[in-house]
Design an enzyme around this catalytic site. Structure first.
Site, PDB file in Angstrom:
ATOM      1  N   ASP A 145      -4.245  11.374   5.264  1.00  0.00           N
ATOM      2  CA  ASP A 145      -4.909  11.764   4.028  1.00  0.00           C
ATOM      3  C   ASP A 145      -6.278  12.341   4.369  1.00  0.00           C
ATOM      4  O   ASP A 145      -6.863  11.992   5.391  1.00  0.00           O
ATOM      5  CB  ASP A 145      -5.059  10.552   3.105  1.00  0.00           C
ATOM      6  CG  ASP A 145      -5.861   9.435   3.744  1.00  0.00           C
ATOM      7  OD1 ASP A 145      -5.405   8.883   4.764  1.00  0.00           O
ATOM      8  OD2 ASP A 145      -6.953   9.117   3.239  1.00  0.00           O
ATOM      9  N   PHE A 156      -2.538  -2.403   9.526  1.00  0.00           N
ATOM     10  CA  PHE A 156      -3.605  -1.811   8.721  1.00  0.00           C
ATOM     11  C   PHE A 156      -4.185  -0.556   9.362  1.00  0.00           C
ATOM     12  O   PHE A 156      -4.230  -0.415  10.580  1.00  0.00           O
ATOM     13  CB  PHE A 156      -4.701  -2.839   8.435  1.00  0.00           C
ATOM     14  CG  PHE A 156      -4.266  -3.835   7.402  1.00  0.00           C
ATOM     15  CD1 PHE A 156      -4.270  -3.499   6.052  1.00  0.00           C
ATOM     16  CD2 PHE A 156      -3.814  -5.088   7.770  1.00  0.00           C
ATOM     17  CE1 PHE A 156      -3.838  -4.399   5.093  1.00  0.00           C
ATOM     18  CE2 PHE A 156      -3.384  -6.004   6.816  1.00  0.00           C
ATOM     19  CZ  PHE A 156      -3.395  -5.663   5.476  1.00  0.00           C
ATOM     20  N   HIS A 172      -4.095   6.567   0.660  1.00  0.00           N
ATOM     21  CA  HIS A 172      -4.323   6.417   2.104  1.00  0.00           C
ATOM     22  C   HIS A 172      -3.018   6.525   2.899  1.00  0.00           C
ATOM     23  O   HIS A 172      -3.051   6.767   4.095  1.00  0.00           O
ATOM     24  CB  HIS A 172      -4.992   5.069   2.372  1.00  0.00           C
ATOM     25  CG  HIS A 172      -6.101   5.105   3.378  1.00  0.00           C
ATOM     26  ND1 HIS A 172      -6.684   6.253   3.864  1.00  0.00           N
ATOM     27  CD2 HIS A 172      -6.750   4.092   4.012  1.00  0.00           C
ATOM     28  CE1 HIS A 172      -7.629   5.950   4.723  1.00  0.00           C
ATOM     29  NE2 HIS A 172      -7.686   4.642   4.842  1.00  0.00           N
ATOM     30  N   ASN A 209      -7.082   0.660   9.888  1.00  0.00           N
ATOM     31  CA  ASN A 209      -8.179   0.608  10.860  1.00  0.00           C
ATOM     32  C   ASN A 209      -7.735   0.104  12.234  1.00  0.00           C
ATOM     33  O   ASN A 209      -8.547   0.061  13.157  1.00  0.00           O
ATOM     34  CB  ASN A 209      -9.353  -0.206  10.327  1.00  0.00           C
ATOM     35  CG  ASN A 209      -8.989  -1.647  10.046  1.00  0.00           C
ATOM     36  OD1 ASN A 209      -7.822  -2.017  10.002  1.00  0.00           O
ATOM     37  ND2 ASN A 209      -9.996  -2.468   9.854  1.00  0.00           N
ATOM     38  N   TYR A 233       0.775  -1.236   0.000  1.00  0.00           N
ATOM     39  CA  TYR A 233       0.000   0.000   0.000  1.00  0.00           C
ATOM     40  C   TYR A 233       0.812   1.295   0.000  1.00  0.00           C
ATOM     41  O   TYR A 233       0.241   2.379   0.010  1.00  0.00           O
ATOM     42  CB  TYR A 233      -0.927   0.029   1.220  1.00  0.00           C
ATOM     43  CG  TYR A 233      -1.940  -1.083   1.216  1.00  0.00           C
ATOM     44  CD1 TYR A 233      -3.083  -0.991   0.426  1.00  0.00           C
ATOM     45  CD2 TYR A 233      -1.756  -2.229   1.979  1.00  0.00           C
ATOM     46  CE1 TYR A 233      -4.014  -2.011   0.408  1.00  0.00           C
ATOM     47  CE2 TYR A 233      -2.689  -3.258   1.975  1.00  0.00           C
ATOM     48  CZ  TYR A 233      -3.815  -3.142   1.185  1.00  0.00           C
ATOM     49  OH  TYR A 233      -4.740  -4.148   1.169  1.00  0.00           O
ATOM     50  N   ASN A 290     -10.947   6.133   9.125  1.00  0.00           N
ATOM     51  CA  ASN A 290     -10.832   4.928   9.958  1.00  0.00           C
ATOM     52  C   ASN A 290      -9.593   4.904  10.837  1.00  0.00           C
ATOM     53  O   ASN A 290      -9.633   4.388  11.954  1.00  0.00           O
ATOM     54  CB  ASN A 290     -10.878   3.669   9.090  1.00  0.00           C
ATOM     55  CG  ASN A 290     -12.259   3.423   8.543  1.00  0.00           C
ATOM     56  OD1 ASN A 290     -13.259   3.815   9.141  1.00  0.00           O
ATOM     57  ND2 ASN A 290     -12.329   2.792   7.384  1.00  0.00           N
TER      58      ASN A 290
END
Length: 176
Positions: free
Chosen positions: A90, A63, A17, A65, A12, A111
């Site tokens: 972001d 992650f 994000h 979240n 990622y 999140n």
């Protein structure tokens, strides 16, 4: 403490994000510091001094979240209160190239912020946020795929330019 919100790097790193981590990596680079992996904090850390202030950097390697776990672990270890942390993330509400410093509470649907607030168990505490604009997709039902996609070349250039500007203008001195 400055935290650049992110998803795990390999898959990622270049997605919208992870704009928060782009800022923190660029900031560290400008102070010639390298990150090291710290399992106890579930992420990558570095530190430097600016105007006699010791600044710790964190980029979670879990992650988005659940980024709050990483932030809480490091903050607890160094006895840093949430109000003393700058969360860099972001922001869909700002166009690419726009960056804003804010001091308030709430997550505005993000999140990563939602999880941090939950883990710190305080819904009304103010904290510093550096919001990096990534724009918004036309359709609301495309938000998840939008934030997890790579920005266009133009968007990436605008985002990088805003990050460089924020570092050159020493935005972090405004909160120290």
């Amino acid at each position: 403490m400055i935290v650049g919100l992110s998803n795990p790097k390999a898959e990622y790193h270049n997605t919208r994000h992870n704009a928060g981590s782009w800022y923190v990596y660029s900031l560290s680079k400008s102070y010639l510091n390298n990150f090291k992996k710290e399992e106890k904090f579930f992420g990558f850390t570095a530190s430097f001094y600016i105007d006699s202030h010791h600044v710790r950097l964190l980029v979670p390697d879990i992650f988005m979240n659940i980024n709050g776990q990483s932030v809480f672990k490091m903050a607890s270890f160094y006895n840093i209160h949430l109000s003393e942390i700058l969360i860099v993330h972001d922001d869909l509400e700002l166009d690419p190239g726009i960056i804003k410093l804010k001091y308030s509470y709430g997550h505005n649907g993000h999140n990563g912020l939602r999880n941090i607030i939950s883990v710190f168990n305080n819904k009304s505490i103010n904290f510093h946020r550096l919001r990096i604009g990534i724009g918004r997709p036309i359709n609301r039902d495309q938000i998840a795929s939008f934030v997890l996609s790579i920005p266009t070349k133009k968007e990436k250039m605008l985002i990088q330019r805003s990050i460089i500007h924020a570092i050159e203008e020493n935005f972090i001195l405004k909160i120290l």
